[in-house]
Design a protein around this motif. Sequence first.
Motif, PDB file in Angstrom:
ATOM      1  N   VAL A  97       0.444  -1.175  -0.030  1.00  0.00           N
ATOM      2  CA  VAL A  97      -0.181   0.038  -0.699  1.00  0.00           C
ATOM      3  C   VAL A  97       0.559   1.356  -0.151  1.00  0.00           C
ATOM      4  O   VAL A  97       0.612   2.153  -0.646  1.00  0.00           O
ATOM      5  N   LYS A 101       0.992   4.846  -2.578  1.00  0.00           N
ATOM      6  CA  LYS A 101       0.839   6.453  -1.751  1.00  0.00           C
ATOM      7  C   LYS A 101       1.916   6.531  -2.174  1.00  0.00           C
ATOM      8  O   LYS A 101       1.980   8.208  -2.026  1.00  0.00           O
ATOM      9  N   SER A 132      -9.855  -5.489   2.278  1.00  0.00           N
ATOM     10  CA  SER A 132      -9.136  -4.197   2.453  1.00  0.00           C
ATOM     11  C   SER A 132      -8.831  -3.837   1.630  1.00  0.00           C
ATOM     12  O   SER A 132      -8.976  -2.052   2.381  1.00  0.00           O
ATOM     13  N   PHE A 133      -8.221  -3.673   0.548  1.00  0.00           N
ATOM     14  CA  PHE A 133      -7.371  -2.880  -0.053  1.00  0.00           C
ATOM     15  C   PHE A 133      -9.135  -1.921  -0.931  1.00  0.00           C
ATOM     16  O   PHE A 133      -7.982  -1.176  -0.631  1.00  0.00           O
ATOM     17  N   GLU A 135     -11.347  -2.042   0.429  1.00  0.00           N
ATOM     18  CA  GLU A 135     -11.785  -0.399   1.503  1.00  0.00           C
ATOM     19  C   GLU A 135     -10.930   0.648   2.123  1.00  0.00           C
ATOM     20  O   GLU A 135     -11.255   1.400   2.771  1.00  0.00           O
ATOM     21  N   SER A 136      -9.521   0.791   1.370  1.00  0.00           N
ATOM     22  CA  SER A 136      -8.628   1.393   2.064  1.00  0.00           C
ATOM     23  C   SER A 136      -9.412   2.598   1.341  1.00  0.00           C
ATOM     24  O   SER A 136      -8.766   3.885   1.165  1.00  0.00           O
TER      25      SER A 136
END
Length: 273
Positions: A97, A101, A132-133, A135-136
């Motif tokens: 992640v 970013k 989860s990816f 949702e980020s």
Amino acid sequence: MISLNDFIKLKKYNSLVYFDMGMSAVNYSYWSSFMIPEGSGEEDIELYTSMRIMGGKDLYRLFSFSVSECSVDNQKKIDGVVRFDFVPLCQSPADFVEVIKGLEEKRQENLRIEYYLGVDGEKEQNLFLADSFFESGLFSGTVLSIKSSEPSVLKKSSEFLSLTKKFGKSAKISLPPDALKNILPALEPGKTWIVNPKCDDEIIRIMRENALGAIFTADSEPFSVRKIFDGGVCVSFASGKYLLFGETLSDFAFKLFSSGLFSYEEIKQILGA
């Protein structure tokens, strides 16, 4: 007289670029410290890349070359593919992640990047991690590669598409022509694009009636692009895998124009979509 330079000057939207293959062979060699052996195919290059990556920093440098190539080609919006396969090559999912970013922090102000999670439909996926990816909020959707029409493959792919739909994300899919009908119930109209669809009347009808768009990468033939464009399907252009095919988005646009099948204004309009 219209030249390649006229297309380079245009502000462009690149609807699909694989960040691990979005650069020239020369720039890839700057990153890898070796030249790609002559005769290497896509699977060979993927292997060379995975062997060279020792963590997020290597991945970040690789992706940065692709972003730079897009910027030099005057692309103002790019949909970049970050393959799920790279997660195990990072120290942790959090490291993966951070790569994305980092790209977002370093990009130029006049360049907009949307990130897509690249998925191989034949592999078992960690749906919890993918959840989860999404949702980020880092990913705008998924790019799904389906190479087989086997029921087991289509089942796995449909499960992943259901997850994509759950978060209201877009899906860009490459698949065999005979798989489109079978996977159609899992596709969301208006948010699904078929990559390099077959130039077939039945396929065109299905895409038009279900509001499925078409993405054509630089290795596509002008005749196929023209026929599907005339069939009432929304079309966009992409560089795809520059490292593999050796054509930028501007090169592809100029090839379409030089074929005599598209006017300059038509291509300009599609590139700005």
